[in-house]
Write an enzyme that holds these catalytic residues in place. Structure first.
Site, short mmCIF file in Angstrom:
data_model
loop_
_atom_site.label_atom_id
_atom_site.label_comp_id
_atom_site.label_asym_id
_atom_site.label_seq_id
_atom_site.Cartn_x
_atom_site.Cartn_y
_atom_site.Cartn_z
N SER A 50 3.95 -2.02 -12.21
CA SER A 50 2.81 -1.78 -13.12
C SER A 50 1.98 -3.03 -13.44
CB SER A 50 3.29 -1.09 -14.41
OG SER A 50 3.96 0.11 -14.09
N HIS A 72 13.01 -2.23 -0.92
CA HIS A 72 12.15 -1.75 -1.99
C HIS A 72 12.85 -0.58 -2.71
CE1 HIS A 72 8.89 0.26 -4.11
NE2 HIS A 72 8.30 -0.92 -4.12
N GLU A 75 11.94 -6.07 -9.26
CA GLU A 75 11.16 -4.89 -9.60
C GLU A 75 12.05 -3.88 -10.31
OE1 GLU A 75 7.77 -3.94 -7.02
OE2 GLU A 75 9.25 -4.04 -5.45
N TRP A 119 0.82 -1.23 0.00
CA TRP A 119 0.00 0.00 0.00
C TRP A 119 0.85 1.26 0.00
CZ3 TRP A 119 -4.46 -0.99 4.13
CH2 TRP A 119 -5.25 -2.05 3.67
N LYS A 120 2.15 1.11 0.17
CA LYS A 120 3.03 2.29 0.25
C LYS A 120 2.50 3.27 1.29
CE LYS A 120 4.59 1.31 -4.37
NZ LYS A 120 5.16 1.78 -5.62
#
Ligand code: PGA
Length: 250
Positions: free
Chosen positions: A210, A95, A165, A9-10
């Protein structure tokens, strides 16, 4: 085998009330896709309330970042003991958005060890910033894996998940192609086998960047990944439900 979806959810949503609403929708969508394990990574300020209130078995919880330190004078940081006490069983480490704030491969190495030391699973994020024809990005990823996992013994690899990522595909219009992901998955496996031996063959690999309901099924089929790390498609309830629907039939 079940696929895995990490709902990162950041720094969303903007209130506890909204977080509960989003969590309700997340649960519902997860229930519709029994072939998918969902790991929710909310902002840590919401984590405890959501996890303690949750009585089901379908969802697990992750923290988005942790300190490698056990306790003490580290203003603003969250320890692994605290995260575990709040019922997180996974921790995202490294991340791209944390790396952009200055986190180094060495910081990540320390965090990965700390995560395993408390019995949690580390979702270790790797990925190059840009790509060029000379394939230099392979070196970047190899370096991230080599340092990040340097302190891990082969017997602990079961508690490591690699999230590839590529930074250029995060928050972008579309993900990388499934074909390129497949190639990268082979590369990651080889890098881990080179470092840790044959146990590396079974490493779990996720893709992030994405991903949404329109592209997830193809990536899961052809990308040689076990699942995804989601950003935007996790904190928009409608997009999340579309994605889970797409995966439930894959
Ligand atoms: P995105 O983010 O799905 O919004 O591109 C992915 C991530 O940062 O994990």
């Amino acid at each position: 085998m079940k696929s895995i979806v990490v709902a990162n959810w950041k720094m969303n949503p903007i209130s506890g009330k909204e977080a509960k609403r989003l969590f309700g929708a997340t649960k519902k969508a997860a229930d519709a896709a029994k072939n998918v394990s969902v790991i929710v990574a909310p902002p840590s300020i919401y984590l405890r309330e959501l996890s303690i209130g949750y009585k089901g078995k379908r969802l697990s919880f992750a923290v988005q970042n942790v300190s490698a330190e056990a306790e003490g004078a580290f203003t603003g940081e969250i320890s692994l003991a605290q995260a575990r006490d709040a019922k997180a069983t996974y921790a995202l480490v490294g991340h791209a958005e944390r790396r952009a704030m200055g986190e180094t491969n060495d910081d990540i190495r320390r965090k990965v060890s700390a995560v395993l030391a408390v019995g949690m699973t580390a979702i270790v994020c790797v990925g190059e910033t840009t790509r060029s024809q000379d394939g230099e990005y392979f070196d970047r990823v190899r370096e991230q894996l080599a340092t990040g996992l340097a302190d891990i013994s082969a017997s602990k690899l079961g508690r490591i998940v690699i999230a590839y990522e590529p930074v250029w595909a995060i928050g972008a219009e579309k993900p990388m192609s499934a074909r390129d992901m497949h190639e990268m998955a082979i590369f990651i496996r080889k890098a881990i086998v080179d470092q840790h031996g044959p146990a590396g063959m079974n490493i779990k690999i996720l893709y992030g960047g994405s991903v949404d309901g329109t592209n997830a099924a193809e990536m899961l089929r052809d990308g040689d990944v076990m699942g995804f790390v989601l950003g935007r498609a996790s904190y928009d309830a409608q997009k999340f439900s579309m994605l889970m629907n797409a995966l439930s039939t894959t």
